[in-house]
Structures are given as structure tokens and as C-alpha cells.
Write a protein that holds these residues in place. Structure first.
Motif, mmCIF file in Angstrom:
data_model
loop_
_atom_site.group_PDB
_atom_site.id
_atom_site.type_symbol
_atom_site.label_atom_id
_atom_site.label_comp_id
_atom_site.label_asym_id
_atom_site.label_seq_id
_atom_site.Cartn_x
_atom_site.Cartn_y
_atom_site.Cartn_z
ATOM 1 N N ILE A 144 11.359 4.736 -39.021
ATOM 2 C CA ILE A 144 12.524 5.302 -38.342
ATOM 3 C C ILE A 144 13.697 5.202 -39.323
ATOM 4 O O ILE A 144 14.008 4.117 -39.787
ATOM 5 C CB ILE A 144 12.856 4.514 -37.063
ATOM 6 N N LEU A 149 17.902 4.466 -36.083
ATOM 7 C CA LEU A 149 17.574 3.253 -35.337
ATOM 8 C C LEU A 149 18.862 2.595 -34.844
ATOM 9 O O LEU A 149 18.976 2.210 -33.665
ATOM 10 C CB LEU A 149 16.788 2.303 -36.241
ATOM 11 N N ALA A 152 20.315 4.589 -31.992
ATOM 12 C CA ALA A 152 19.596 4.372 -30.737
ATOM 13 C C ALA A 152 19.988 3.035 -30.113
ATOM 14 O O ALA A 152 20.264 2.952 -28.910
ATOM 15 C CB ALA A 152 18.090 4.432 -30.989
ATOM 16 N N ILE A 153 20.059 1.981 -30.943
ATOM 17 C CA ILE A 153 20.376 0.652 -30.397
ATOM 18 C C ILE A 153 21.788 0.624 -29.822
ATOM 19 O O ILE A 153 22.005 0.170 -28.703
ATOM 20 C CB ILE A 153 20.204 -0.441 -31.491
ATOM 21 N N SER A 155 23.599 3.127 -28.820
ATOM 22 C CA SER A 155 23.782 3.997 -27.656
ATOM 23 C C SER A 155 23.159 3.362 -26.419
ATOM 24 O O SER A 155 23.620 3.592 -25.307
ATOM 25 C CB SER A 155 23.192 5.388 -27.920
ATOM 26 N N ALA A 156 22.123 2.532 -26.596
ATOM 27 C CA ALA A 156 21.535 1.867 -25.435
ATOM 28 C C ALA A 156 22.363 0.658 -25.019
ATOM 29 O O ALA A 156 22.591 0.426 -23.829
ATOM 30 C CB ALA A 156 20.104 1.441 -25.745
ATOM 31 N N LEU A 157 22.843 -0.131 -25.989
ATOM 32 C CA LEU A 157 23.554 -1.363 -25.650
ATOM 33 C C LEU A 157 25.031 -1.115 -25.355
ATOM 34 O O LEU A 157 25.686 -1.949 -24.742
ATOM 35 C CB LEU A 157 23.445 -2.371 -26.800
ATOM 36 N N VAL B 23 11.433 3.097 -29.854
ATOM 37 C CA VAL B 23 12.573 3.895 -29.383
ATOM 38 C C VAL B 23 12.622 3.903 -27.850
ATOM 39 O O VAL B 23 13.689 3.752 -27.247
ATOM 40 C CB VAL B 23 12.504 5.332 -29.944
ATOM 41 N N ILE B 26 13.962 0.566 -26.698
ATOM 42 C CA ILE B 26 15.411 0.452 -26.931
ATOM 43 C C ILE B 26 16.169 1.254 -25.873
ATOM 44 O O ILE B 26 17.119 0.763 -25.257
ATOM 45 C CB ILE B 26 15.781 0.970 -28.341
ATOM 46 N N MET B 27 15.718 2.500 -25.654
ATOM 47 C CA MET B 27 16.450 3.366 -24.727
ATOM 48 C C MET B 27 16.349 2.882 -23.293
ATOM 49 O O MET B 27 17.205 3.209 -22.467
ATOM 50 C CB MET B 27 15.948 4.809 -24.828
ATOM 51 N N PHE B 29 16.963 0.078 -22.338
ATOM 52 C CA PHE B 29 18.061 -0.866 -22.102
ATOM 53 C C PHE B 29 19.339 -0.144 -21.675
ATOM 54 O O PHE B 29 20.320 -0.782 -21.321
ATOM 55 C CB PHE B 29 18.358 -1.679 -23.368
ATOM 56 N N THR B 30 19.333 1.184 -21.769
ATOM 57 C CA THR B 30 20.520 1.937 -21.393
ATOM 58 C C THR B 30 20.894 1.623 -19.947
ATOM 59 O O THR B 30 20.038 1.715 -19.063
ATOM 60 C CB THR B 30 20.253 3.453 -21.513
ATOM 61 N N VAL B 274 18.459 12.011 -25.915
ATOM 62 C CA VAL B 274 18.611 11.022 -26.977
ATOM 63 C C VAL B 274 17.233 10.541 -27.412
ATOM 64 O O VAL B 274 16.890 10.564 -28.606
ATOM 65 C CB VAL B 274 19.456 9.810 -26.509
#
Lengths: 300, 309
Positions: A144, A149, A152-153, A155-157, B23, B26-27, B29-30, B274
Motif C-alpha cells: 500500500i 495508508l 486511510a488511517i 480519515s478513519a480516526l 484497509v 482501518i476503515m 474504525f470510522t 474511500v
């Protein structure tokens, strides 16, 4: 007779010197490299000004407080880099921004060095199935692109300075795992490790006291270049709105807002970018210099 | 050789499964409930519950993951929360734009990097060498999104030669491609130079010179062919890297590619888009890397012979 004593003395003093000065020797070689010294000089100036930021400009009054009457003011003697879209002094914001960039860069690399280094050391030292499992997982992470990467991290956290450091830190873990594993593999077979085992040192002690210090050189080089990469990633993520949030001063975030004023105010875009470029340049010069100084065999 | 390619393709499967798993995890956790996001804030709770069950959001994590992979294999990445359109269709509509941008960027990088690297190496320590090495150093140190802004400032705002941003006609690709290609150009220059310097020191070059081959021919025929082998790898890896890293350049120039789709989707909390964009780009990246390895085996007879047995 006398000459042989003198010779002996000479040899012992040479040995002494050699023993005492492994790092002094590296420093001596580094000092000869003009480019690396330029890089180090720039870095020292940057660190000193970041540390003395509160003496240069007050955070609340100058860096954050808006002064809309004087917005987008061109550079002058009083405000050498001019003012931004909210009438804040750009020079002061860049100096305060250096704090953010340097801290995020160093902490992020710290996270990757510690976690990647541990994984790499364990994989290299124990070998076998553990090695295969760890390194295959690292391969997946390497598949990745690191910026993706990190995106992504974050945007999620959610965007925050801590999450930013974690995201960038994680995205560079495989690099350090690979480097440390490779050096551990070459050190593991050497005699002093066998000697340590023979006198009953624990695995933990062997890794910590004997292997890590000897595997340090490539990590230092990669770490220096890594801080540059981390600062670039921080600026990039902030630029797309995923990093440091306004009004906090961060170079990438400053560039992000400056985009709207490109037609009217060149200085708002120019100076934060120059700050990033100089910082990265300094770290790259120092990193290249360290590589040559730590391993003179590499230099032709 | 075919066996090698087949083996590499097989090895790609666990890597891609791993990539999607990372991925996807990770997503997940949104924050926020996808069902709530689709129906809006004011939707009644029982409707939300219904949709949750329908979407399988109450299933165990691994079940959800394998369903995602199963659907993804059939080209179904779900629908965007925002546009309600199929995510896969949206990515595919955007991908050609990213691809064109990347191809032009890498072409610029190669057109600059290889000749400059060769000249630098053949005239080591000359003024030309110093200038190009300083240039390469600046090239790798510059954040590319800033370079993009500076180019807009110079050529669009200042001189008015080229469009500001967006996607109008052929001239609109020039600035984004230069922006994206500069870093790669710098890396290719450095690589070509050091590879060339190494080859020039080899015995067979000395032999060629000793038997009286013209210097031009020594450089172009004997040295260059060998020196370019590692450069090809770097070019390929850079291509993959640019394809994934075009996010920032596309944002600067409002270029309608996958990268910008990703950034917009993040801002609108559109998780399916995403997830799909990241998975898509990481997959492309892996494929490009595989192609580079295969190409490398083809151009380097030493490696080719290893696998032909």
C-alpha cells in the motif's frame, strides 16, 4: 629497543583512540562533508528558532489573532514575509509551524523506528516461522503506498495531531522492520553473539545490548531521511485537510488555505513552501552525509 | 519464465487479500453508523435498524470482510453514500484521467532524468554535473503540491500561458504533469548517474576503449545498455508510486482523477468510496510492481537465465 617501545606505545595509543572514538570518528568524517555540514547548520537554526518561537512572536496575539484590515499585506520591513488572508504575520506562523513539523516528524519516525525495529529484530533474531509471518505482513503493508495508508488511517480516526503521528508512523513501519532485520541477520552469526550466549545472557539482553547497538548505523541514516519524509507527509495530509487543523500554524495547512488567494497574493503561498523545502533539503543533506560517514565503504 | 510469472501472480493473491483486509479494518474504525448516514439524521430508528440488517452490518467482522471481498471480485464495491451511484463505476470513470496524468508525468521524468543523468556521469565533477545534482536535490526536497502552486503562480497567474486548473483541452495537463513528474525526474537522474558511473568503471568499458572504440559509441552502446537496467526498475516503481501518490497533485489542479475522488469522499465521509479507492489504488500499485519485476527479468539476461531453467 627504544624504538620498539615507542612503537608499542604508539600502537596502544592508536588502539585507545580507536576504541574511544567510534562516534568521534564518524563525526570527524561527517565534518569533512561540506554539504552535510550545511544541512546540519540549517537544522540547528530551525530547531533553535522553533524552540525560541515564544520569544519571537506571541502565540495568541500574533499567530492566531486575526487582523482583517491588514489582510494579505505584502512583505515589508516590519513583516518580512507579509501577512496572510486573516492578517496574521506569516513569518511568525512559519516559525511556530516549525515546532509542529519537527515534533510530528520526529515522533512519527520514533513510532516507526521503535515498532518497526522491534519487529525486524525479533524476525531476524529468531528466524523461522515467526520471521516468515512478520515479514509477510510487512510485505502487505509495503504493497500500500505509504501516503494512501496514512490517508486511510487519518480519515478513519479523524484528523488530529496524535492521529497524524500514528498514521505516518505506521505507514513507515515496514521500512525499518526490513532494515533492522537485514542487519540483525548479518550480526546474529558473529562470534561475540555466540560468546554472549555462552556466558548465559538472555535473548532480551543479547538483542538489547549486543545486536541493537551494532545495527544502529543504517537506522540512523534511514531515520534522518525518514524525518524528511514524515514532514512531507504531514504537510501533504494537512494540505488536503487531514492533518493539522486551522487556525493552528502548520506549513501544509497554510499552503492549503493560500490556494484561494493565489491570484492576489504570491507571498502567502511562496514562503511556507520554501520553509518545507529548506527543511527537507537540510535533512536529506545530513542523511546522505551520515550514510557516507557511518559506512565509508559505501563511498567510492 | 512463464512459470515465474505464474508463480508471481499466485503470490499476488495473498498480498491483495492482506491489503484489502488492512484497509477494510482501518476503515471500520470510522465513527458513525453507515445506515444512519445513508438515511440521514432524521430517519426513524426502526428504519435504521432495518437497513442495518439488510446491509449485514450486524454480522461478525470477518463475515462482513469476506462478503466485501466476494462482492469486490464481482466488481461490486457498493454504492456511494453521497451520489448513490456504484462506486466501482465512478472509480472506473475517473481512472483514465489519473492514468493519463501519470503516463505524461513519467514520460517527462524519463525525458529529463535519463539524458541529464548520462551527461552528469560522463562529465563527472563538471559544472553541468554540479548544476544537475543540485537540481535533483531540490527536486526531491520540494513538496510537489507546492511546486504545483508555484507553477500556477508563474504560468497561469503571472504569464497567463496555461489554464489555472481543471480539465479543459490538452494544455491543461502540462502543469499537473510537470508537478507530478518532477520528483520522479530527480530520482531517475540520480539513479542514472550513479548506475552509469558504476558501469563506466567496469573492465569491459576499459576493454572497449583500449581497442579504440569511439567514446560516443562506448557510452551509447557499451555503457548505456547495462546502466539502464536498474534505471528501468526505478522508472517502473516511480510509475506505481505516482499512480498512487497523484492525490495531492490532483487536489492542487482540481484534476478529475481517482485521487481527487478519494479526497472528496473523505471530506464527505463517504466510506464505501474511500475504501474502494484505496483498495483500487493499492491493487494497481501491486500490479505495476509485479510488471516491473517481470520486465526486469526480461531485460536482464542474468536474471532471465535463472528462471529459464
Amino acid at each position: 629497543m627504544t624504538s620498539s617501545i615507542a612503537e608499542k606505545r604508539d600502537i596502544t595509543s592508536k588502539n585507545k583512540n580507536k576504541k574511544r572514538s567510534q562516534w568521534a570518528e564518524v563525526w570527524r568524517r561527517l565534518r569533512k562533508n561540506k554539504m552535510a555540514m550545511v544541512g546540519l547548520g540549517i537544522l540547528i537554526i530551525l530547531i533553535v528558532s522553533a524552540l525560541s518561537a515564544p520569544l519571537i512572536a506571541d502565540y495568541e496575539d500574533v499567530v492566531i489573532k486575526q487582523d482583517l484590515i491588514n489582510k494579505l499585506e505584502e512583505p515589508s520591513l516590519e513583516h518580512i514575509f507579509g501577512k496572510d488572508e486573516f492578517g496574521r504575520d506569516i513569518f511568525a506562523r512559519i516559525i511556530w509551524g516549525a515546532r509542529v513539523s519537527l515534533v510530528v516528524g520526529i515522533v512519527a519516525v520514533g513510532i516507526s523506528v521503535i515498532s518497526g525495529g522491534t519487529l525486524g529484530a525479533v524476525a531476524g533474531y529468531y528466524g523461522g516461522k515467526l520471521d516468515t509471518v512478520i515479514m509477510r505482513i510487512m510485505d502487505i503493508f509495503l504493497a500500500i503506498p505509504s501516503i494512501l495508508l496514512a490517508i486511510a488511517i487519518v480519515s478513519a480516526l479523524g484528523p488530529s495531531i496524535i492521529n497524524l503521528m500514528i498514521a505516518i508512523g505506521i505507514s513507515y513501519v515496514p521500512t525499518y522492520a526490513r532494515i533492522v532485520r537485514a542487519s540483525v541477520l548479518s550480526i546474529r552469526e558473529q562470534e561475540f553473539i555466540e560468546a554472549a550466549k555462552a556466558i548465559g545472557a538472555s535473548d532480551f539482553r543479547i538483542i538489547l545490548r549486543h545486536i541493537i547497538p551494532n545495527a544502529l548505523a543504517p537506522v540512523i541514516v534511514q531515520g534522518t531521511l525518514g524525518v524528511a519524509g514524515a514532514i512531507l507527509s504531514t504537510a501533504g495530509l494537512s494540505f488536503i485537510g487531514l492533518g493539522i487543523q486551522p487556525p493552528a500554524p502548520e506549513w501544509g495547512a497554510m499552503l492549503s488555505t493560500s490556494r484561494a488567494y493565489l491570484r492576489y497574493a504570491w507571498h502567502v503561498t511562496t514562503f511556507p513552501g520554501v520553509a518545507i523545502m529548506i527543511t527537507i533539503l537540510a535533512l536529506n543533506l545530513l542523511g546522505d552525509g551520515l550514510r557516507d560517514a557511518l559506512d565509508p565503504r559505501l563511498k567510492q | 519464465m512463464h512459470k515465474y510469472i505464474f508463480k508471481r501472480l499466485l503470490l499476488l493473491i495473498p498480498v491483495l487479500l492482506g491489503v484489502t483486509f488492512i484497509v477494510f479494518t482501518i476503515m471500520s474504525f470510522t465513527p458513525g453508523d453507515p445506515a444512519q448516514l445513508i438515511l440521514g439524521e432524521s430517519a426513524p430508528p426502526e428504519k435504521v435498524e432495518e437497513l442495518r440488517a439488510e446491509m449485514g452490518l450486524d454480522d461478525p467482522f470477518l463475515v462482513q470482510y469476506f462478503r466485501f471481498v466476494g462482492n469486490a471480485l464481482r466488481g461490486d464495491f457498493g454504492r456511494s453514500y453521497r451520489t448513490k451511484r456504484e462506486v466501482f463505476a465512478e472509480i472506473f470513470a475517473r481512472f483514465p484521467n489519473t492514468l493519463i496524468l501519470t503516463i505524461v508525468a513519467i514520460a517527462i521524468a524519463v525525458a529529463i532524468g535519463i539524458p541529464v543523468g548520462i551527461i552528469s556521469a560522463t562529465k563527472q565533477y563538471s559544472l553541468m554535473d554540479s548544476i544537475s545534482m543540485v537540481g535533483a536535490l531540490l527536486g526531491v526536497s520540494m513538496p510537489n503540491f507546492w511546486l504545483g502552486l508555484m507553477l500556477i503562480l508563474a504560468f497561469s497567474v503571472g504569464l497567463g500561458w496555461l489554464p489555472f486548473a481543471g480539465f479543459e483541452g490538452a494544455s491543461s495537463i502540462i502543469l499537473p504533469a510537470i508537478t507530478l513528474g518532477t520528483g520522479a525526474a530527480a530520482i531517475i537522474t540520480r539513479m542514472t548517474r550513479s548506475s552509469m558511473l558504476e558501469v563506466i568503471r567496469q573492465d569491459y568499458i576499459r576493454t572497449a576503449r583500449a581497442k579504440g572504440v569511439a567514446e560516443k559509441k562506448v557510452v551509447n552502446k557499451h555503457a548505456l545498455k547495462n546502466a539502464l537496467i536498474p534505471v528501468i526498475t526505478v522508472v517502473g516503481l516511480q510509475f506505481g508510486y505516482l499512480l498512487g501518490g497523484a492525490v495531492l497533485t490532483e487536489t492542487v489542479f482540481s484534476w478529475p482523477g481517482v485521487g481527487r475522488l478519494l479526497v472528496e469522499a473523505i471530506k464527505q465521509k463517504d466510506t464505501p468510496t474511500v475504501l474502494a479507492s484505496v483498495v483500487f489504488m493499492a491493487t494497481t500499485f501491486s500490479f505495476v510492481n509485479l510488471l516491473v519485476d517481470i520486465l526486469y527479468a526480461y531485460v536482464d539476461p542474468r536474471i532471465k537465465s535463472q528462471y529459464s531453467k
